[in-house]
Design a protein around this motif. Structure first.
Motif, PDB file in Angstrom:
ATOM      1  N   LEU A  24      33.712 -80.841  12.763  1.00 53.30           N
ATOM      2  CA  LEU A  24      33.357 -79.841  13.769  1.00 53.30           C
ATOM      3  C   LEU A  24      32.436 -78.761  13.201  1.00 53.30           C
ATOM      4  O   LEU A  24      31.503 -78.324  13.864  1.00 53.30           O
ATOM      5  CB  LEU A  24      34.613 -79.228  14.383  1.00 53.30           C
ATOM      6  N   VAL A  25      32.672 -78.359  11.963  1.00 53.80           N
ATOM      7  CA  VAL A  25      31.773 -77.403  11.305  1.00 53.80           C
ATOM      8  C   VAL A  25      30.390 -78.034  11.140  1.00 53.80           C
ATOM      9  O   VAL A  25      29.369 -77.401  11.408  1.00 53.80           O
ATOM     10  CB  VAL A  25      32.354 -76.946   9.952  1.00 53.80           C
ATOM     11  N   ALA A  26      30.339 -79.296  10.732  1.00 52.68           N
ATOM     12  CA  ALA A  26      29.064 -79.996  10.569  1.00 52.68           C
ATOM     13  C   ALA A  26      28.326 -80.112  11.901  1.00 52.68           C
ATOM     14  O   ALA A  26      27.105 -79.944  11.956  1.00 52.68           O
ATOM     15  CB  ALA A  26      29.286 -81.383   9.960  1.00 52.68           C
ATOM     16  N   VAL A  27      29.046 -80.389  12.982  1.00 54.80           N
ATOM     17  CA  VAL A  27      28.431 -80.478  14.309  1.00 54.80           C
ATOM     18  C   VAL A  27      27.817 -79.125  14.685  1.00 54.80           C
ATOM     19  O   VAL A  27      26.682 -79.062  15.166  1.00 54.80           O
ATOM     20  CB  VAL A  27      29.452 -80.937  15.372  1.00 54.80           C
ATOM     21  N   ALA A  28      28.546 -78.043  14.453  1.00 52.97           N
ATOM     22  CA  ALA A  28      28.015 -76.710  14.755  1.00 52.97           C
ATOM     23  C   ALA A  28      26.737 -76.435  13.972  1.00 52.97           C
ATOM     24  O   ALA A  28      25.742 -75.969  14.523  1.00 52.97           O
ATOM     25  CB  ALA A  28      29.073 -75.640  14.465  1.00 52.97           C
ATOM     26  N   VAL A  29      26.735 -76.762  12.687  1.00 52.47           N
ATOM     27  CA  VAL A  29      25.544 -76.571  11.847  1.00 52.47           C
ATOM     28  C   VAL A  29      24.377 -77.392  12.394  1.00 52.47           C
ATOM     29  O   VAL A  29      23.258 -76.894  12.522  1.00 52.47           O
ATOM     30  CB  VAL A  29      25.843 -76.946  10.379  1.00 52.47           C
ATOM     31  N   CYS A  30      24.635 -78.641  12.754  1.00 54.41           N
ATOM     32  CA  CYS A  30      23.576 -79.529  13.251  1.00 54.41           C
ATOM     33  C   CYS A  30      22.938 -79.024  14.530  1.00 54.41           C
ATOM     34  O   CYS A  30      21.709 -78.994  14.634  1.00 54.41           O
ATOM     35  CB  CYS A  30      24.124 -80.931  13.501  1.00 54.41           C
ATOM     36  N   VAL A  31      23.754 -78.655  15.509  1.00 54.63           N
ATOM     37  CA  VAL A  31      23.157 -78.235  16.775  1.00 54.63           C
ATOM     38  C   VAL A  31      22.386 -76.934  16.622  1.00 54.63           C
ATOM     39  O   VAL A  31      21.362 -76.738  17.275  1.00 54.63           O
ATOM     40  CB  VAL A  31      24.179 -78.153  17.936  1.00 54.63           C
ATOM     41  N   ILE A  32      22.828 -76.063  15.741  1.00 56.78           N
ATOM     42  CA  ILE A  32      22.093 -74.824  15.486  1.00 56.78           C
ATOM     43  C   ILE A  32      20.751 -75.134  14.841  1.00 56.78           C
ATOM     44  O   ILE A  32      19.719 -74.583  15.229  1.00 56.78           O
ATOM     45  CB  ILE A  32      22.939 -73.854  14.649  1.00 56.78           C
TER      46      ILE A  32
END
Length: 164
Positions: free
Chosen positions: A146-154
């Motif tokens: 979930l942290v990686a997903v947040a980083v990616c979309v940003i």
């Protein structure tokens, strides 16, 4: 579980720590400088690589790939047929998907699975500039993913804004 992300502007390689509510360093987002494509590693506090994030080359729309232990875990791209510009789709390798929607550039968005909230990303409950929170709602969720997903979309949203 709530995490604080302090983004540093102009940091070499885009490295920054993600801390827990008590200020302990939990994850390091280690940006790899001087690469042809955006590449990041999400590491734990001991420096072990938990997840690798890289931009997919040769795609019509910007796409980020998330890998764990050399195996692809997920693919993220902006949802094509959405009225909202800030709507991303995360396709997991097992075929299931996560939806990411909200005001990505403002760091106000949610990550859902089948209508159920998994994580909320927000600046609302923080007073520190260039800091946002990641609140992982489900205790059984894959926090690193979930942290990686947040980083990616940003990264994808920031890149799209810079191209406009």
């Amino acid at each position: 579980m709530r995490f604080l992300v302090r983004e540093r502007l102009f940091a070499v390689g885009d490295d920054y720590w993600i801390e827990d509510e008590d200020g302990r360093k939990v994850f390091l987002v280690d940006g790899k400088a001087l690469r042809m494509r955006d590449t990041f590693e999400l590491k734990d506090a001991q420096g072990r690589i938990l997840i690798e994030i890289r931009q997919k080359l040769l795609s019509l729309r910007d796409t980020m790939l998330i890998e764990r232990d050399g195996e692809q875990l997920a693919r993220i791209k902006r949802k094509r047929l959405s009225l909202m510009r800030n709507h991303y789709r995360v396709t997991l390798v097992d075929g299931t998907g996560l939806d990411v929607s909200g005001k990505i550039l403002d760091r106000e968005f949610a990550i859902d699975y089948d209508g159920e909230l998994l994580a909320q990303i927000s600046r609302r409950w923080l007073t520190v500039r260039d800091t946002y929170g990641i609140d992982v709602v489900r205790e059984d969720a894959d926090t690193a993913l979930l942290v990686a997903v947040a980083v990616c979309v940003i990264v994808l949203a920031d890149k799209e804004r810079d191209e406009d």
